[in-house]
Scaffold this motif. Structure first.
Motif, short mmCIF file in Angstrom:
data_model
loop_
_atom_site.label_atom_id
_atom_site.label_comp_id
_atom_site.label_asym_id
_atom_site.label_seq_id
_atom_site.Cartn_x
_atom_site.Cartn_y
_atom_site.Cartn_z
N ARG A 1 0.60 -19.21 -1.14
CA ARG A 1 1.52 -19.67 -0.10
C ARG A 1 2.29 -18.47 0.45
O ARG A 1 3.21 -17.96 -0.18
CB ARG A 1 2.47 -20.72 -0.67
N PHE A 2 1.89 -18.03 1.64
CA PHE A 2 2.50 -16.86 2.27
C PHE A 2 3.82 -17.25 2.94
O PHE A 2 3.91 -18.29 3.60
CB PHE A 2 1.57 -16.27 3.33
N PHE A 3 4.80 -16.35 2.83
CA PHE A 3 6.10 -16.56 3.44
C PHE A 3 6.31 -15.56 4.57
O PHE A 3 6.42 -14.36 4.33
CB PHE A 3 7.21 -16.41 2.40
N THR A 4 6.32 -16.04 5.82
CA THR A 4 6.65 -15.29 7.04
C THR A 4 6.22 -13.83 6.97
O THR A 4 7.04 -12.94 6.77
CB THR A 4 8.15 -15.40 7.36
N VAL A 5 4.94 -13.61 7.15
CA VAL A 5 4.37 -12.27 7.04
C VAL A 5 4.61 -11.50 8.34
O VAL A 5 4.47 -12.04 9.44
CB VAL A 5 2.86 -12.36 6.75
N TYR A 6 4.96 -10.22 8.22
CA TYR A 6 5.19 -9.38 9.40
C TYR A 6 4.78 -7.95 9.08
O TYR A 6 4.61 -7.58 7.92
CB TYR A 6 6.68 -9.42 9.81
N GLY A 7 4.63 -7.14 10.11
CA GLY A 7 4.32 -5.73 9.91
C GLY A 7 3.32 -5.22 10.93
O GLY A 7 2.91 -5.95 11.86
N PRO A 8 2.90 -3.95 10.81
CA PRO A 8 1.94 -3.36 11.74
C PRO A 8 0.65 -4.16 11.84
O PRO A 8 0.18 -4.72 10.87
CB PRO A 8 1.69 -1.97 11.13
N ILE B 1 3.64 -6.97 5.24
CA ILE B 1 2.19 -7.14 5.13
C ILE B 1 1.58 -6.38 3.94
O ILE B 1 0.68 -6.90 3.27
CB ILE B 1 1.49 -6.73 6.45
N ASP B 2 2.04 -5.17 3.65
CA ASP B 2 1.47 -4.44 2.51
C ASP B 2 1.75 -5.15 1.19
O ASP B 2 0.92 -5.13 0.27
CB ASP B 2 2.05 -3.02 2.44
N ASP B 3 2.90 -5.80 1.09
CA ASP B 3 3.22 -6.57 -0.11
C ASP B 3 2.31 -7.79 -0.22
O ASP B 3 1.87 -8.15 -1.32
CB ASP B 3 4.68 -7.02 -0.07
N ILE B 4 2.05 -8.42 0.91
CA ILE B 4 1.13 -9.57 0.91
C ILE B 4 -0.26 -9.14 0.46
O ILE B 4 -0.89 -9.77 -0.41
CB ILE B 4 1.06 -10.20 2.31
N ALA B 5 -0.78 -8.06 1.04
CA ALA B 5 -2.13 -7.59 0.71
C ALA B 5 -2.25 -7.25 -0.76
O ALA B 5 -3.25 -7.57 -1.42
CB ALA B 5 -2.50 -6.39 1.58
N GLU B 6 -1.23 -6.58 -1.31
CA GLU B 6 -1.25 -6.24 -2.73
C GLU B 6 -1.27 -7.50 -3.59
O GLU B 6 -2.02 -7.59 -4.57
CB GLU B 6 -0.02 -5.39 -3.07
N GLY B 7 -0.46 -8.49 -3.24
CA GLY B 7 -0.44 -9.73 -3.99
C GLY B 7 -1.77 -10.47 -3.92
O GLY B 7 -2.23 -11.03 -4.93
N VAL B 8 -2.39 -10.50 -2.75
CA VAL B 8 -3.68 -11.16 -2.58
C VAL B 8 -4.73 -10.53 -3.49
O VAL B 8 -5.47 -11.23 -4.21
CB VAL B 8 -4.14 -11.10 -1.12
#
Length: 341
Positions: free
Chosen positions: A183-190, A226-233
């Motif tokens: 469950r992603f929470f409001t992803v943002y970034g480049p 976004i980098d935090d999301i990718a690492e978690g995935v």
């Protein structure tokens, strides 16, 4: 490993695929490159994946196809044997689901069913897929925890993603397919999506146009870089779901099961008021925003706040990038990409 990343031309899919290539995995990406937002941005991401492939790993292949077409999915799995599948392709957007619900049925239900069937039939060791914080819907008990029910979505987009979680459970239970929903929470970034707030705000501020803050700017969001999301995935994908022998059917935990199935939040565990998010953007751009305050929009959650303790316990990771730092990186990218530095 050999990993299938669906939605590879998308915001999160691009970043996940790039990280996998950089660490030496073989990656097959698939995407329909539809016109929900600028396809040129999607193609630019794909060009960077080709570049990452040349620099870091010889194993990258891209398939242009629609996952709602069963023959496309079947052909992909016939040509490749995957160790992991990371399913990020979906029709995103809360507000668009009010206008075109059928797009969500095709991308989030039909295509997802095709993926479940392909993973089952090919014996994939682990399917990791995207869900959303929007599934918490009418729940106002903060922080949002996977261990509490999420059965009152406020818009059709969230309903389709909650359906994905339940569909995955049926396959985990019936066929032993290990699945993990995120469950992603409001992803943002480049390289973000142009329909999201940060993109829209940046464009308007640079053009001297007003930005629209709904609910009079009183929303809070657990903005996650976004980098935090990718690492978690990737960490979740690397650690397949397993059966939980301690699961008690008389007091069921909504986040786990006796089947190899689980749900994790991925958020920053630090809600930020929307007005503070705008202030961070103003500081990064060196310009003040003209703000238009508007009422609450239909389907919007008032606040989001992720309890990330389950993810931390399972894979040893907790996102931590601050909004000021993340927004600054986005602005650097935006000004470079659009030539407004």
């Amino acid at each position: 490993m050999k990993v299938l990343v669906t939605g590879a031309a998308g915001f999160i899919g691009y970043h996940v695929a790039k990280r996998l290539l950089e660490r030496g995995d073989e990656v097959v990406g698939i995407d329909s490159i539809n016109s929900y937002y600028d396809p040129q941005l999607k193609r630019a991401r794909l060009r960077l994946l080709e570049e990452a492939n040349r620099k870091a790993s010889p194993g990258y292949h891209f398939i242009h196809g629609n996952l709602a077409d069963k023959s496309v999915v079947d052909g992909c799995f016939a040509d490749h044997a995957f160790d992991r599948v990371i399913h990020l392709a979906a029709q995103a957007g809360v507000r668009y689901s009010l206008e075109n619900p059928h797009a969500y049925v095709e991308s989030n239900i039909v295509a997802y069913t095709n993926m479940l069937e392909a993973c089952r039939g090919s014996g994939v060791a682990h399917l990791t897929y995207a869900s959303t914080s929007s599934v918490y819907g009418a729940n106002t008990d903060m922080p949002f925890s996977e261990h509490r029910p999420a059965d009152h979505p406020l818009q059709f987009y969230a309903a389709t993603k909650r359906a994905n979680e339940l569909m995955a459970h049926s396959y985990s239970h019936l066929f032993g397919l290990p699945t993990t929903g995120l469950r992603f929470f409001t992803v943002y970034g480049p390289w973000g999506r142009p329909d999201m707030a940060l993109f829209l705000f940046t464009r308007s501020i640079l053009a001297g146009e007003p930005i629209k803050l709904f609910n009079n700017g009183n929303h809070t969001r657990d903005f996650t870089y976004i980098d935090d999301i990718a690492e978690g995935v990737i960490r979740a994908s690397d650690n397949p779901a397993a059966r939980n022998s301690a699961w008690d059917s008389s007091h069921p935990d909504p986040a786990t099961s006796s089947a190899p199935w689980r749900i994790f939040n991925i958020g920053n565990n630090n809600p930020v008021k929307l007005t503070a998010y705008v202030e961070a953007l103003e500081n990064a751009l060196g310009r003040k925003a003209v703000i238009e305050l508007l009422p609450l929009q239909a389907g919007d959650l008032l606040d989001t706040f992720a309890d990330t303790s389950a993810l931390d316990q399972a894979v040893g990771y907790r996102p931590a990038t601050t909004v000021r730092e993340g927004v600054g990186r986005f602005v650097d990218w935006y000004q470079t990409y659009y030539g407004r530095g």
